[in-house]
Design a protein around this motif. Structure first.
Motif, PDB file in Angstrom:
ATOM      1  N   UNK A 269       0.830  -1.205   0.000  1.00 11.98           N
ATOM      2  CA  UNK A 269       0.000   0.000   0.000  1.00 11.98           C
ATOM      3  C   UNK A 269       0.863   1.253   0.000  1.00 11.98           C
ATOM      4  N   UNK A 270       1.896   1.248   0.812  1.00  8.00           N
ATOM      5  CA  UNK A 270       2.798   2.415   0.867  1.00  8.00           C
ATOM      6  C   UNK A 270       3.470   2.643  -0.481  1.00  8.00           C
ATOM      7  N   UNK A 271       3.907   1.573  -1.136  1.00 11.12           N
ATOM      8  CA  UNK A 271       4.616   1.707  -2.416  1.00 11.12           C
ATOM      9  C   UNK A 271       3.702   2.222  -3.523  1.00 11.12           C
ATOM     10  N   UNK A 272       2.489   1.681  -3.603  1.00 17.11           N
ATOM     11  CA  UNK A 272       1.620   2.109  -4.704  1.00 17.11           C
ATOM     12  C   UNK A 272       1.084   3.515  -4.469  1.00 17.11           C
ATOM     13  N   UNK A 273       1.059   3.958  -3.220  1.00 16.56           N
ATOM     14  CA  UNK A 273       0.654   5.340  -2.946  1.00 16.56           C
ATOM     15  C   UNK A 273       1.680   6.329  -3.501  1.00 16.56           C
ATOM     16  N   UNK A 274       2.918   5.861  -3.676  1.00 18.63           N
ATOM     17  CA  UNK A 274       3.960   6.728  -4.222  1.00 18.63           C
ATOM     18  C   UNK A 274       3.816   6.926  -5.720  1.00 18.63           C
ATOM     19  N   UNK A 275       3.125   6.017  -6.391  1.00 18.67           N
ATOM     20  CA  UNK A 275       2.998   6.102  -7.851  1.00 18.67           C
ATOM     21  C   UNK A 275       1.576   6.426  -8.292  1.00 18.67           C
ATOM     22  N   UNK A 276       0.606   6.335  -7.393  1.00 22.19           N
ATOM     23  CA  UNK A 276      -0.778   6.572  -7.779  1.00 22.19           C
ATOM     24  C   UNK A 276      -1.524   7.257  -6.631  1.00 22.19           C
ATOM     25  N   UNK A 277      -1.915   8.489  -6.839  1.00 21.25           N
ATOM     26  CA  UNK A 277      -2.610   9.255  -5.804  1.00 21.25           C
ATOM     27  C   UNK A 277      -4.003   8.715  -5.517  1.00 21.25           C
ATOM     28  N   UNK A 278      -4.487   7.825  -6.351  1.00 26.60           N
ATOM     29  CA  UNK A 278      -5.825   7.279  -6.136  1.00 26.60           C
ATOM     30  C   UNK A 278      -5.924   6.590  -4.779  1.00 26.60           C
ATOM     31  N   UNK A 279      -4.823   6.033  -4.296  1.00 28.96           N
ATOM     32  CA  UNK A 279      -4.835   5.264  -3.048  1.00 28.96           C
ATOM     33  C   UNK A 279      -4.508   6.125  -1.823  1.00 28.96           C
ATOM     34  N   UNK A 280      -4.426   7.426  -2.017  1.00 34.47           N
ATOM     35  CA  UNK A 280      -4.226   8.347  -0.902  1.00 34.47           C
ATOM     36  C   UNK A 280      -5.577   8.950  -0.527  1.00 34.47           C
ATOM     37  N   UNK A 281      -5.946   8.841   0.720  1.00 34.91           N
ATOM     38  CA  UNK A 281      -7.256   9.329   1.168  1.00 34.91           C
ATOM     39  C   UNK A 281      -7.321  10.853   1.082  1.00 34.91           C
ATOM     40  N   UNK A 282      -8.425  11.346   0.533  1.00 31.39           N
ATOM     41  CA  UNK A 282      -8.639  12.787   0.409  1.00 31.39           C
ATOM     42  C   UNK A 282      -9.983  13.163   1.046  1.00 31.39           C
ATOM     43  N   UNK A 283     -10.283  14.444   1.019  1.00 32.34           N
ATOM     44  CA  UNK A 283     -11.564  14.945   1.541  1.00 32.34           C
ATOM     45  C   UNK A 283     -12.314  15.662   0.420  1.00 32.34           C
ATOM     46  N   UNK A 284     -13.629  15.569   0.475  1.00 36.45           N
ATOM     47  CA  UNK A 284     -14.425  16.244  -0.545  1.00 36.45           C
ATOM     48  C   UNK A 284     -14.626  17.707  -0.189  1.00 36.45           C
ATOM     49  N   UNK A 285     -15.471  18.406  -0.956  1.00 42.22           N
ATOM     50  CA  UNK A 285     -15.663  19.848  -0.754  1.00 42.22           C
ATOM     51  C   UNK A 285     -16.264  20.183   0.605  1.00 42.22           C
ATOM     52  N   UNK A 286     -16.967  19.228   1.188  1.00 41.88           N
ATOM     53  CA  UNK A 286     -17.570  19.457   2.507  1.00 41.88           C
ATOM     54  C   UNK A 286     -16.644  19.110   3.654  1.00 41.88           C
ATOM     55  N   UNK A 287     -15.477  18.588   3.325  1.00 46.66           N
ATOM     56  CA  UNK A 287     -14.539  18.195   4.363  1.00 46.66           C
ATOM     57  C   UNK A 287     -14.684  16.767   4.825  1.00 46.66           C
ATOM     58  N   UNK A 288     -15.629  16.037   4.247  1.00 48.24           N
ATOM     59  CA  UNK A 288     -15.820  14.635   4.636  1.00 48.24           C
ATOM     60  C   UNK A 288     -14.713  13.774   4.031  1.00 48.24           C
ATOM     61  N   UNK A 289     -14.171  12.835   4.802  1.00 50.62           N
ATOM     62  CA  UNK A 289     -13.096  11.981   4.276  1.00 50.62           C
ATOM     63  C   UNK A 289     -13.625  11.033   3.209  1.00 50.62           C
ATOM     64  N   UNK A 290     -12.823  10.830   2.180  1.00 50.75           N
ATOM     65  CA  UNK A 290     -13.177   9.879   1.135  1.00 50.75           C
ATOM     66  C   UNK A 290     -12.716   8.478   1.498  1.00 50.75           C
ATOM     67  N   UNK A 291     -12.710   7.610   0.513  1.00 47.83           N
ATOM     68  CA  UNK A 291     -12.278   6.230   0.752  1.00 47.83           C
ATOM     69  C   UNK A 291     -10.795   6.187   1.082  1.00 47.83           C
ATOM     70  N   UNK A 292     -10.425   5.308   1.991  1.00 48.38           N
ATOM     71  CA  UNK A 292      -9.019   5.150   2.342  1.00 48.38           C
ATOM     72  C   UNK A 292      -8.331   4.202   1.367  1.00 48.38           C
ATOM     73  N   UNK A 293      -7.014   4.269   1.349  1.00 51.94           N
ATOM     74  CA  UNK A 293      -6.258   3.359   0.499  1.00 51.94           C
ATOM     75  C   UNK A 293      -6.455   1.912   0.900  1.00 51.94           C
ATOM     76  N   UNK A 294      -6.670   1.681   2.185  1.00 49.99           N
ATOM     77  CA  UNK A 294      -6.909   0.314   2.660  1.00 49.99           C
ATOM     78  C   UNK A 294      -8.201  -0.236   2.063  1.00 49.99           C
TER      79      UNK A 294
END
Length: 330
Positions: A10-35
């Motif tokens: 998980x750590x390695x693929x997060x370095x090459x693909x931001x899709x697996x890094x958890x982000x927040x939407x416009x309301x501040x709610x957390x999105x899906x985690x990389x796990x």
């Protein structure tokens, strides 16, 4: 796989693909985690289930699970292919030759066979005793047999171009410089392939056939373990594109090798460093050669690999070697 390997991947693929890094939407709610994303992809690969079968457990929709699978397979290939799906280097060849000699086959690099994945794929693979898959070639129509798949496979490309590590060994007081693979009866009689003997006559030939067939089970075991770990390659492939299937198969093989390495407790990066040193030492050594000379040598090497006479010589030497070895063991 063990939790430590999961976290490392998980750590390695997060370095090459931001899709697996958890982000927040416009309301501040957390999105899906990389796990969550990685777990959804792994469950589809491991259980061979449809994408909508993971929605309740992972709490993601079918379309998101498919996206996670596609991003995951491409990230795995981009991150690990250069380490976990490559030809053996000099150190690997030396170890494989030592293992082969201990099992009665000096010069053996592994076992060769094909496996069908119902849809239109026919993977061709080379494996060693520890079930490590050294070579994988697929995207061939399932209507092709093992011979035609081998003809299209790049298995011996490095050998014909003199870029493969030299395999020096002796059988029955005869010196050889090309390793070989064990294969079943459908494969051609080449210098780099040792087949079993159909209906062997005499005790010596029967001994070779029995030991060869026992050692050749390595590749069958590897296919069995691969399909047990990743059920997706044992059930009929669903409606993915050719490209998706390509990355799915390659990802399963890479993860299979990673799990084997993790279970062996090899120090981190040991193989990758050795491979890099070997590969860089061979780069450029062919660049200054005359093209006509290089082509002539290429054709000569190709003839050596496909020599029926050389195949018969090495097989006869193995017959005598195994017979004498059996006498020593007795």
């Amino acid at each position: 796989m063990r939790q430590s390997l999961f976290v490392s991947i998980l750590h390695d693929i997060q370095q090459v693909n931001e899709y697996f890094i958890q982000t927040r939407d416009a309301t501040g709610a957390p999105g899906l985690s990389g796990v969550q994303d990685m777990t959804a992809a792994l469950r589809i690969l491991q259980y061979g289930v449809p994408a909508d079968a993971v929605d309740e457990y992972i709490r993601i929709s079918e379309s998101t699970a498919i996206a996670a699978l596609n991003f995951f397979t491409r990230s795995i290939v981009a991150t690990y292919e250069a380490v976990y799906l490559i030809s053996p280097n000099e150190a690997d060849v030396a170890r494989l030759l030592q293992e082969g000699e201990q099992r009665g086959f000096p010069g053996m690099l592994g076992s060769l066979d094909c496996m069908h994945w119902r849809w239109d794929k026919c993977p061709n693979a080379v494996v060693s005793y520890d079930l490590w898959i050294w070579h994988a070639f697929f995207v061939m129509p399932g209507s092709l047999n093992d011979i035609t798949v081998l003809d299209r496979s790049p298995l011996f490309d490095k050998l014909t171009r003199e870029r493969a590590p030299v395999a020096n060994y002796t059988i029955n007081n005869h010196a050889y410089t090309m390793g070989y693979y064990l294969a079943d009866g459908i494969y051609p009689r080449w210098a780099t392939i040792v087949k079993t003997i159909s209906q062997p006559q005499g005790a010596k030939r029967q001994l070779l056939a029995r030991i060869q067939e026992a050692c050749r089970k390595d590749v069958e075991r590897a296919f069995g373990v691969l399909q047990a770990r990743f059920n997706i390659v044992s059930v009929p492939a669903r409606g993915w594109s050719d490209e998706d299937l390509y990355y799915i198969m390659k990802t399963c093989i890479i993860l299979h090798n990673m799990i084997i390495e993790d279970e062996r407790d090899i120090p981190e990066n040991e193989r990758s460093v050795a491979q890099l040193e070997t590969d860089t030492s061979n780069l450029g050594c062919q660049m200054s050669r005359d093209p006509n000379e290089e082509y002539a040598q290429f054709m000569l090497n190709r003839q050596r690999i496909r020599s029926v006479e050389a195949h018969n010589v090495i097989r006869n030497d193995l017959i005598e070697h195994l017979w004498s070895r059996a006498g020593e063991l007795d």
